[in-house]
Design an enzyme around this catalytic site. Sequence first.
Site, PDB file in Angstrom:
ATOM      1  N   VAL A  33       0.838  -1.200   0.000  1.00 32.57           N
ATOM      2  CA  VAL A  33       0.000   0.000   0.000  1.00 32.57           C
ATOM      3  C   VAL A  33       0.874   1.253   0.000  1.00 32.57           C
ATOM      4  CG1 VAL A  33      -1.921  -1.138   1.157  1.00 32.57           C
ATOM      5  CG2 VAL A  33      -0.147  -0.026   2.528  1.00 32.57           C
ATOM      6  N   GLU A  34       0.254   2.407  -0.341  1.00 32.78           N
ATOM      7  CA  GLU A  34       0.985   3.659  -0.483  1.00 32.78           C
ATOM      8  C   GLU A  34       1.368   4.232   0.891  1.00 32.78           C
ATOM      9  OE1 GLU A  34       1.260   5.617  -4.111  1.00 32.78           O
ATOM     10  OE2 GLU A  34       1.940   3.594  -3.682  1.00 32.78           O
ATOM     11  N   LYS A  39       6.987   0.736   2.855  1.00 33.55           N
ATOM     12  CA  LYS A  39       7.785   0.386   1.682  1.00 33.55           C
ATOM     13  C   LYS A  39       9.283   0.420   1.990  1.00 33.55           C
ATOM     14  CE  LYS A  39       4.471   1.686  -1.964  1.00 33.55           C
ATOM     15  NZ  LYS A  39       4.530   0.531  -2.860  1.00 33.55           N
ATOM     16  N   SER A  61       2.043   4.961  -7.057  1.00 37.01           N
ATOM     17  CA  SER A  61       1.402   5.956  -7.909  1.00 37.01           C
ATOM     18  C   SER A  61       1.843   7.375  -7.580  1.00 37.01           C
ATOM     19  CB  SER A  61      -0.120   5.849  -7.781  1.00 37.01           C
ATOM     20  OG  SER A  61      -0.514   5.985  -6.431  1.00 37.01           O
ATOM     21  N   HIS A  82       5.290   1.675 -12.170  1.00 38.37           N
ATOM     22  CA  HIS A  82       3.901   2.001 -11.825  1.00 38.37           C
ATOM     23  C   HIS A  82       2.929   1.458 -12.864  1.00 38.37           C
ATOM     24  CE1 HIS A  82       0.595   5.268 -11.315  1.00 38.37           C
ATOM     25  NE2 HIS A  82       0.289   4.158 -10.660  1.00 38.37           N
ATOM     26  N   ASN A  85      -4.578   0.635 -13.058  1.00 34.99           N
ATOM     27  CA  ASN A  85      -5.762  -0.207 -12.909  1.00 34.99           C
ATOM     28  C   ASN A  85      -6.763   0.012 -14.043  1.00 34.99           C
ATOM     29  OD1 ASN A  85      -5.338  -1.677 -10.497  1.00 34.99           O
ATOM     30  ND2 ASN A  85      -5.675   0.170  -9.302  1.00 34.99           N
ATOM     31  N   GLU A  94       4.537   3.384 -16.030  1.00 35.43           N
ATOM     32  CA  GLU A  94       5.534   4.428 -15.807  1.00 35.43           C
ATOM     33  C   GLU A  94       6.789   3.813 -15.199  1.00 35.43           C
ATOM     34  OE1 GLU A  94       3.166   8.559 -14.863  1.00 35.43           O
ATOM     35  OE2 GLU A  94       3.110   7.013 -13.312  1.00 35.43           O
ATOM     36  N   ASN A 132      -0.549  10.821 -13.188  1.00 33.05           N
ATOM     37  CA  ASN A 132      -1.376  11.379 -12.113  1.00 33.05           C
ATOM     38  C   ASN A 132      -1.308  12.899 -12.064  1.00 33.05           C
ATOM     39  OD1 ASN A 132      -2.705   9.143 -11.022  1.00 33.05           O
ATOM     40  ND2 ASN A 132      -0.879   8.516  -9.913  1.00 33.05           N
TER      41      ASN A 132
END
Length: 211
Positions: A33-34, A39, A61, A82, A85, A94, A132
């Site tokens: 998850v972000e 991470k 993202s 990246h 979805n 990316e 984005n």
Amino acid sequence: MTPAEAKKRLSLITGSTSNEGFRGAQVVVEAAVENMKLKQTILREVEEALGDNDIFATNTSSLSITELASVAQRPENVVGLHFFNPVHKMPLVEIVRGRQTSDAATATVFELALRLGKVPVIVRDGPGFLVNRILGVYLNEAGRLVSEGAAIDQVDKVLLEFGMPMGPFRLLDEVGVDVSVHVSEVLHAGLGSRFAPPPTADMFRKMVQAG
């Protein structure tokens, strides 16, 4: 695909309950998850099992590749990869270069993306990367339309008729409201008032907080 072909492909997949399972892998793709701290923890742990030239590619993202790589033993091997979805339908990927990402790491994940049948584009590390940064304006404007009285389903319908692959609110649902809120905050913090979230952002934040 025949049963024999399916069995052969499934035999290529192995599992592990420890980071030792990553030993010998030339490229590790992390898709947590972000959350930067999470991470970075994963990077530190996985890197212990990787060789000097093995690559750690993060599917993010919006998080900074340069900041992520700041905890790495070999920051030149850390790169962004990246996917979009829904991954099985969206061809674009990316490839994000951090400040210390090497040419070799960039070229390797670029080739990997091609082998996966994707269309890779190399971008520099920055708020929202490329897609984005463009998408944020689109979604913010959709939010403003709703705050001014437009119906969500009508906004989606009009933009589908215009030629977009899906409406902005269907896209928010596909990506996840939590991820969308996070990316919006990153864009606003990094790029200033021109990426100020619309009034509907408060509603989405409350949805995330409520789980």
